[in-house]
Design a protein around this motif. Structure first.
Motif, mmCIF file in Angstrom:
data_model
loop_
_atom_site.group_PDB
_atom_site.id
_atom_site.type_symbol
_atom_site.label_atom_id
_atom_site.label_comp_id
_atom_site.label_asym_id
_atom_site.label_seq_id
_atom_site.Cartn_x
_atom_site.Cartn_y
_atom_site.Cartn_z
ATOM 1 N N VAL A 65 0.827 -1.312 0.104
ATOM 2 C CA VAL A 65 0.093 0.028 0.039
ATOM 3 C C VAL A 65 0.592 1.336 -0.059
ATOM 4 N N ARG A 66 2.101 1.044 -0.018
ATOM 5 C CA ARG A 66 2.862 2.229 0.036
ATOM 6 C C ARG A 66 2.479 3.478 -0.699
ATOM 7 N N GLY A 67 2.164 3.243 -2.119
ATOM 8 C CA GLY A 67 2.092 4.062 -3.092
ATOM 9 C C GLY A 67 0.415 4.678 -2.946
ATOM 10 N N MET A 68 -0.337 4.067 -2.335
ATOM 11 C CA MET A 68 -1.645 4.343 -2.482
ATOM 12 C C MET A 68 -2.088 5.603 -1.661
ATOM 13 N N ARG A 69 -2.931 6.518 -2.193
ATOM 14 C CA ARG A 69 -3.383 7.573 -1.837
ATOM 15 C C ARG A 69 -4.099 7.504 -0.386
ATOM 16 N N TRP A 70 -4.973 6.580 -0.350
ATOM 17 C CA TRP A 70 -5.829 6.542 1.007
ATOM 18 C C TRP A 70 -4.474 6.057 2.128
ATOM 19 N N PHE A 71 -3.487 5.309 1.767
ATOM 20 C CA PHE A 71 -2.287 5.200 2.929
ATOM 21 C C PHE A 71 -1.922 6.395 3.268
ATOM 22 N N VAL A 72 -1.393 7.201 2.350
ATOM 23 C CA VAL A 72 -0.976 8.520 2.818
ATOM 24 C C VAL A 72 -2.079 9.267 3.696
ATOM 25 N N LYS A 73 -3.199 9.242 3.469
ATOM 26 C CA LYS A 73 -4.382 9.744 4.204
ATOM 27 C C LYS A 73 -4.334 8.992 5.652
ATOM 28 N N ALA A 74 -4.448 7.696 5.585
ATOM 29 C CA ALA A 74 -4.276 7.112 6.856
ATOM 30 C C ALA A 74 -3.180 7.433 7.839
ATOM 31 N N VAL A 75 -2.028 7.585 7.275
ATOM 32 C CA VAL A 75 -0.603 7.943 7.985
ATOM 33 C C VAL A 75 -0.991 9.519 8.718
ATOM 34 N N ALA A 76 -1.454 10.267 7.556
ATOM 35 C CA ALA A 76 -1.710 11.624 8.019
ATOM 36 C C ALA A 76 -2.583 11.594 9.404
ATOM 37 N N ASN A 77 -3.966 10.856 9.381
ATOM 38 C CA ASN A 77 -4.751 10.827 10.175
ATOM 39 C C ASN A 77 -4.243 10.189 11.506
ATOM 40 N N TRP A 78 -3.034 9.296 11.362
ATOM 41 C CA TRP A 78 -2.489 8.860 12.727
ATOM 42 C C TRP A 78 -1.750 9.776 13.258
#
Length: 63
Positions: free
Chosen positions: A36-49
């Motif tokens: 999932v490293r390059g997926m947009r939703w993962f960036v959002k999930a990390v940001a929410n973390w």
């Protein structure tokens, strides 16, 4: 004051640097970082973390 753009940039840097907490974020979503490293939703999930777990971003709404 920190901005949403700064938050997303910080999330991307965390993923690029392979910071330890991103593995927890991926696991919380039933995934592994490599998939999932390059997926947009993962960036959002990390940001929410970052919003939930750091004082610096706590003033922002979820991404």
């Amino acid at each position: 004051m920190t901005t949403r753009a700064q938050l997303v940039q910080r999330a991307r840097r965390a993923i690029e640097r392979d910071e330890a907490f991103i593995y927890d974020v991926a696991a919380e979503h039933g995934q592994i970082v490599g998939n999932v490293r390059g997926m947009r939703w993962f960036v959002k999930a990390v940001a929410n973390w970052l919003i939930d777990n750091t004082g610096r971003w706590s003033n922002l709404e979820y991404v």
